[in-house]
Design an enzyme around this catalytic site. Structure first.
Site, PDB file in Angstrom:
ATOM      1  N   THR A  59       0.793  -1.226   0.000  1.00 25.87           N
ATOM      2  CA  THR A  59       0.000   0.000   0.000  1.00 25.87           C
ATOM      3  C   THR A  59       0.833   1.286   0.000  1.00 25.87           C
ATOM      4  OG1 THR A  59      -0.099  -0.187   2.407  1.00 25.87           O
ATOM      5  CG2 THR A  59      -1.964  -1.070   1.154  1.00 25.87           C
ATOM      6  N   GLU A  60       2.139   1.181  -0.192  1.00 27.23           N
ATOM      7  CA  GLU A  60       3.002   2.357  -0.058  1.00 27.23           C
ATOM      8  C   GLU A  60       2.590   3.515  -0.967  1.00 27.23           C
ATOM      9  OE1 GLU A  60       5.568  -1.121   1.320  1.00 27.23           O
ATOM     10  OE2 GLU A  60       4.011  -0.747  -0.178  1.00 27.23           O
TER      11      GLU A  60
END
Length: 244
Positions: free
Chosen positions: A121-122
């Protein structure tokens, strides 16, 4: 209270991430305790293998945004798992996000129940999976990884196994791991160490070549305006300003 719980059964040391109220996020304190526990297990001749698991419904939510570890500390932890002279086995029954996926990728064997979910999810908080990529890139399907790194989409355990993030998945993770742990207990310790050295050579080459640059990239991105907006939006449970 300790953040890592240590137990042992028939030569297998289990290290349990035990901060469920923080979704086992990788805080500076948790990373430090886990590194110390791994060092102790690696030096103990009575330990044949290490199992890395968790309490609560999340294996690890990734970096703790309130108390993040230094990028070089996370790199050191991932490398320690790869270099440990004992096989490290991940046992997952919950959700894994961002930096938590780095832990899985660093392990020699990773198994999960079908209740587990995974996401890189960066990009959704304005950064990149820089440090996580060190053990991840050499071990996973590049086309699938491109999709999940660029979109932050969630994937299930079956898909994680298909792309190489997991070794295996099943309804009962302990049933999946039973023959694995039995096999490790039957193996000669020196043979395990040398075989692991052969299998991890390519991963360690990635660390040697890219760790410094990716650590610098991670530090730069986390200090950026986009990351500040992304992390603030995450903590405030709203969309960041760039969502269209």
């Amino acid at each position: 209270m300790p953040l890592i719980v240590r137990t042992r059964a028939r030569g297998v040391e289990t290290l349990t991430l035990d901060a469920p109220e923080r979704r086992n996020a990788l805080s500076a304190a948790l990373v430090g305790e886990l590194a110390d526990a791994l060092t102790a297990a690696g030096e103990d001749t009575a330990v044949r293998a290490v199992v890395l698991t968790h309490t609560g419904t999340t294996f690890s939510a990734g970096a703790d945004l309130r108390d993040p570890p230094a990028p070089d500390a996370l790199v050191a932890l991932l490398r320690q798992i790869v270099e440990l002279p004992k096989p490290v086995v991940a046992r997952v029954t919950g959700h894994v996000r961002a930096g938590g996926i780095g832990l899985l990728a660093a392990c020699d064997i990773a198994a999960a129940s079908h209740t587990a979910t995974f996401a890189l999810t960066e990009v959704r908080i304005g950064v990149a999976p820089a440090v996580v990529s060190l053990p991840l890139l050499p071990r996973t399907d590049p086309r699938a990884l491109a999709r999940y790194c660029l979109t932050g989409e969630r994937l299930d355990a079956a898909e994680a196994a298909r792309i190489g993030l997991l070794t295996a998945a099943g309804d009962d993770v302990d049933e999946v791991l039973a023959p694995v742990l039995d096999g490790l207990r039957k193996a000669a310790p020196e043979a395990l160490a040398e075989t692991k050295r052969l299998l991890t050579a390519r991963v360690l080459e990635t660390f040697d070549r890219d760790a410094a640059g990716l650590t610098a990239l991670s530090a730069r991105l986390f200090a950026s305006a986009a990351a500040r907006e992304g992390m603030t939006a995450f903590l405030e449970r709203r969309d960041p300003e760039w969502v269209v």
